[in-house]
Scaffold this active site. Sequence first.
Site, short mmCIF file in Angstrom:
data_model
loop_
_atom_site.label_atom_id
_atom_site.label_comp_id
_atom_site.label_asym_id
_atom_site.label_seq_id
_atom_site.Cartn_x
_atom_site.Cartn_y
_atom_site.Cartn_z
N CYS A 53 0.65 -1.02 0.03
CA CYS A 53 0.14 -0.03 0.28
C CYS A 53 0.91 0.91 -0.32
O CYS A 53 1.48 1.29 -0.58
CB CYS A 53 -0.65 -0.26 1.74
SG CYS A 53 -1.72 1.31 0.70
N HIS B 206 -3.93 -5.07 0.30
CA HIS B 206 -3.45 -5.54 2.06
C HIS B 206 -2.73 -7.20 1.26
O HIS B 206 -3.77 -7.81 2.04
CB HIS B 206 -3.55 -5.30 2.61
CG HIS B 206 -3.60 -3.57 2.78
ND1 HIS B 206 -2.88 -3.41 4.04
CD2 HIS B 206 -4.34 -2.59 2.77
CE1 HIS B 206 -2.54 -2.50 3.52
NE2 HIS B 206 -3.36 -1.44 3.14
N GLU C 53 -1.84 -9.57 3.15
CA GLU C 53 -1.29 -10.14 4.51
C GLU C 53 -2.93 -10.67 5.24
O GLU C 53 -3.51 -11.17 6.06
CB GLU C 53 -1.31 -9.37 5.41
CG GLU C 53 -1.36 -7.80 6.20
CD GLU C 53 -0.87 -6.40 5.08
OE1 GLU C 53 -1.51 -5.46 5.59
OE2 GLU C 53 -1.02 -6.71 3.68
#
Length: 542
Positions: A380, A514, A516
């Site tokens: 990001c 993102h 994750e």
Amino acid sequence: MARFIFVTGGVVSSLGKGLASASLGALLQARGFRVRLRKLDPYLNVDPGTMNPYEHGEVYVTDDGAETDLDLGHYERFTGVPSRRSDNVTTGRIYQTVISRERRGDYLGGTVQVIPHVTDAIKEFIVAGTEEADFVLVEIGGTVGDIESLPFLEAIRQLGQELREHAIFVHLTLVPYIAAAGELKTKPTQHSVKELRSIGIQPDILLCRCEKPLPASERRKIASFCNVRQEAVIPALDVSTIYEVPIRYHEEGFDDQVLRCFDIHDSPAPELSVWRGLVDATLKPEGEVTIAIVGKYMALQDAYKSLGEAIDHGGMANKVHVNVRWLEAEQFEGDGDPTQILEDVNGIIVPGGFGKRGAEGKIRVARFARERGVPFLGICFGMQMAVVEAARNLAGLEGASSTEFGPCEDPVVGLMTEWVRDNQVERRSGEDDLGGTMRLGAYACGLRAGSKVHEIYGSDEISERHRHRFEVNINYRETLERTGVLVSGLSPDGTLPEIIEIPDHPWYIGVQFHPELKSRPFDPHPLFRSFVTAAVHQSRLV
């Protein structure tokens, strides 16, 4: 009809209600039941989207674009069940709903009150969309005794009466060890349950967090004073890794007691070999690597909760332990030299963030990784700063920057004004409210054939979760690619750069999304698996 399990907490916060709920959900799922997990948060914010990470930690984003509590990340990682906007609600959203109804005249001129209007709205939220679940686990944020959580506790008390045999209450509490006396103390648990019972809720099961084994004599005392069965007093001892929690809870009989409360006696024992495999992979690695995370919210690592978990997943997939070095980006600004601090790391991650603070430090770290050949993952804001670095130092655009920091000569990163979601154009401006106005949720991304990310994902198109207000300016694509920075991922309409990479670097990738948020212990995200693999290779070169 779904069965409801309400999880409350007492004595102190941060005892682990989210992990307890996620672990119970995983155990029930391992027995063949369908589960859904929900979180009720007592604060007045509509959602955590505008909250300082130091206040609340990570904002977890769902596929459908909700900014939610980080506990929903635990739910997804432990059960694999994708969370939805309807799985997290705050007092702010509840009151917003009630006031909107009052303004429309839905209450026909009646006096609007906490009971029944607010509690009815909470109950509607809890039961909505649960038809396909066998068990719905509902975690109530905060601690019993907090004034903020009283409407939620009253709502679940009412639901307990209405659902009868289809609802139970689990209370997580603390049994502290007093080192000077050499004793575990049960009085805090007794007082917490007394507080809960004073508002009409009798817990069926007690989870007792403790750092020492809970003797049978203390379990009997707790059971007697708190009006629960002794076998329903479940010790919750500290463990070496969170992925050990479901195993320990099962060994203490937690899931068995839950099923007994619902009069279910024929359920097969859960298959937990995969969890034992995770614990072995975590506690018995075959090597180690060091990863530096250079961010701006390091005082509270919960601000990067999913990132830390995703790195661990990548480590487990590579059978190595990942030593994470948490570093403040600001230390690399001014005279801060990255070389002395980063020369021994095997990989660098620059995660998301907002605002100018630490930005120049992140840019210097991106340059260090690029020039030294250190595996680098920019996420990001981290990708955006990597693009700024390349524009300045490879393309010669000395005035390159992001309009997030103010007007600039070369806005290689700028405010998004419109994008496409579900074939509909969404528009934003700089004057919009901050809350809920970003590009949020899952969006498709097309991958460039022959690129590194195409090889990593093994797919032409992916779907990843976003949370950002600024983007890399597509007008600088040709300029960047002439320097060797490849735009390897684009939105389906070709207007939003989603991924950049440097093909002649050992491993240098920046992503606007993102990743994750979609990593699971049983299914590590491809980017983190590959990144840790690159870090392992780099460690062997040092």
